[in-house]
Design an enzyme around this catalytic site. Structure first.
Site, short mmCIF file in Angstrom:
data_model
loop_
_atom_site.label_atom_id
_atom_site.label_comp_id
_atom_site.label_asym_id
_atom_site.label_seq_id
_atom_site.Cartn_x
_atom_site.Cartn_y
_atom_site.Cartn_z
N HIS A 99 39.09 38.44 41.82
CA HIS A 99 37.85 39.23 41.80
C HIS A 99 37.93 40.34 42.84
O HIS A 99 38.86 40.39 43.66
CB HIS A 99 36.64 38.34 42.12
N ASP A 101 34.95 42.28 45.53
CA ASP A 101 33.58 42.01 45.98
C ASP A 101 32.60 43.10 45.54
O ASP A 101 32.91 44.29 45.56
CB ASP A 101 33.54 41.91 47.52
N HIS A 253 41.34 40.17 45.05
CA HIS A 253 41.79 39.08 45.91
C HIS A 253 41.41 37.73 45.32
O HIS A 253 40.58 37.65 44.41
CB HIS A 253 41.30 39.25 47.35
N ARG A 268 33.00 37.32 57.33
CA ARG A 268 33.19 38.54 56.53
C ARG A 268 32.11 39.57 56.79
O ARG A 268 30.92 39.25 56.73
CB ARG A 268 33.19 38.18 55.05
C1 OGA Z 1 35.59 36.91 50.27
C2 OGA Z 1 36.69 36.18 49.68
C3 OGA Z 1 38.79 35.23 50.38
C4 OGA Z 1 39.26 34.17 51.31
O1 OGA Z 1 35.27 36.67 51.43
O2 OGA Z 1 35.06 37.80 49.58
O3 OGA Z 1 36.92 36.25 48.51
O4 OGA Z 1 40.47 33.98 51.37
N1 OGA Z 1 37.44 35.50 50.57
O5 OGA Z 1 38.43 33.55 51.96
MN MN Z 2 35.78 38.06 47.71
#
Ligand code: OGA
Ligand code: MN
Length: 277
Positions: A99, A101, A253, A268
């Site tokens: 996906h 974000d 990712h 994040r």
């Molecule tokens: C996010 C996500 C990836 C991870 O924070 O948007 O997809 O490895 N994280 O935690």
């Molecule tokens: Mn993500």
């Protein structure tokens, strides 16, 4: 600090590591060099950083406004910082599928700055895929076929009350009033690099605009299968002090969920973006 940074391409097909920086102390020349690396590689990685929550916010603000996620819980005292966690007893994880974000927003977020806080002893890597390279490698016929298409992105199936994150383990999701849908071009001109990038992703795209899901399926799945080919992807192994800063318009990712019984906690911050065309 001088601008003598080193940018080392990840051995996989996506991203680059930026060496020789302390993100707490960046002059304008270093910022410019980091910006160039970010625009070119779709995701940049940093190692051995020592960012406090306030440092994390300060770094994010050098890139733009902070786009506060409507679904993730935030960490105590900092509504700008989303908590991306998997508890020991939890079986599902956040981001466990390809996906990018916020593509369901009318103005999708530019990128996300993910800081490792608690890591499992082994596992919990993140995969990244390069949407510039995926676009470039399409055959001319497919490029022509998608040139004028738009896609419908939605988050109801991810974050809505009937969604797969809305199970007893994840009560923080399921906010139906916050679900949204947006239409974006399938091929965008990247706002920073000017390059073409493939802007559909398996997590949030439902269908092409003006087509049913059934009508969309063959071409959409062909694009997905193409973009996740190993030659466009990298696997990032986290260590204490690691940071990944991805561009949602140039990469996908995927958070691997292979550390059952252990905790993983990431912080994040998502930086606001611009309309895409
Ligand atoms: C996010 C996500 C990836 C991870 O924070 O948007 O997809 O490895 N994280 O935690
Ligand atoms: Mn993500």
């Amino acid at each position: 600090m001088s601008a003598a940074i080193e940018v080392r391409r990840h051995p996989g097909g996506c991203g680059a590591e930026v060496l020789g920086v302390d993100l707490r102390d960046l002059d304008d020349a270093t910022m410019a060099a980091i910006r160039a690396a970010y625009a070119e590689h779709g995701v940049i990685f940093f190692r051995d950083q020592k960012l406090s929550e306030d440092d994390h916010i300060a770094f994010a603000k050098r890139w733009g406004e902070i786009d506060v996620n409507k679904f993730f819980p935030h960490i105590e005292g900092y509504r700008e910082i989303a908590k991306v966690s998997k508890e020991k007893a939890q079986t599902t994880n956040i981001g466990g599928g390809w996906h990018t974000d916020h593509s369901y927003d009318e103005i999708p977020a530019m990128g996300s700055i993910l800081v490792a806080r608690v890591l499992p002893a082994k596992g919990g890597d993140t995969l990244f895929a390069n949407m510039y390279a995926a676009y470039d490698a399409l055959d001319d016929e497919t490029k022509a076929e998608i040139a004028d298409l738009k896609a419908v992105h939605s988050n109801a199936h991810v974050f809505g009350s009937k969604a797969y994150y809305s199970n007893p383990e994840r009560t923080e999701f399921a906010r139906d009033e916050a679900v949204s849908q947006a239409v974006h071009p399938v091929v965008i001109t990247h706002p920073l690099s000017g390059r073409k990038s493939l802007y559909v992703n398996p997590g949030f795209v439902l269908r092409f605009d003006g087509q049913s899901r059934e009508e969309s399926q063959t071409l959409l799945y062909k694009l997905f299968a193409h973009a996740m080919k190993p030659e466009f992807t990298s696997r990032f192994q986290w260590r204490p002090g690691s940071i990944a800063f991805w561009d949602n318009r140039a990469s996908w990712h995927f958070a691997l969920n292979d550390y059952q019984g252990e905790e993983r906690l990431m912080h994040r911050i998502t930086v606001a973006g611009c309309a895409l065309n």
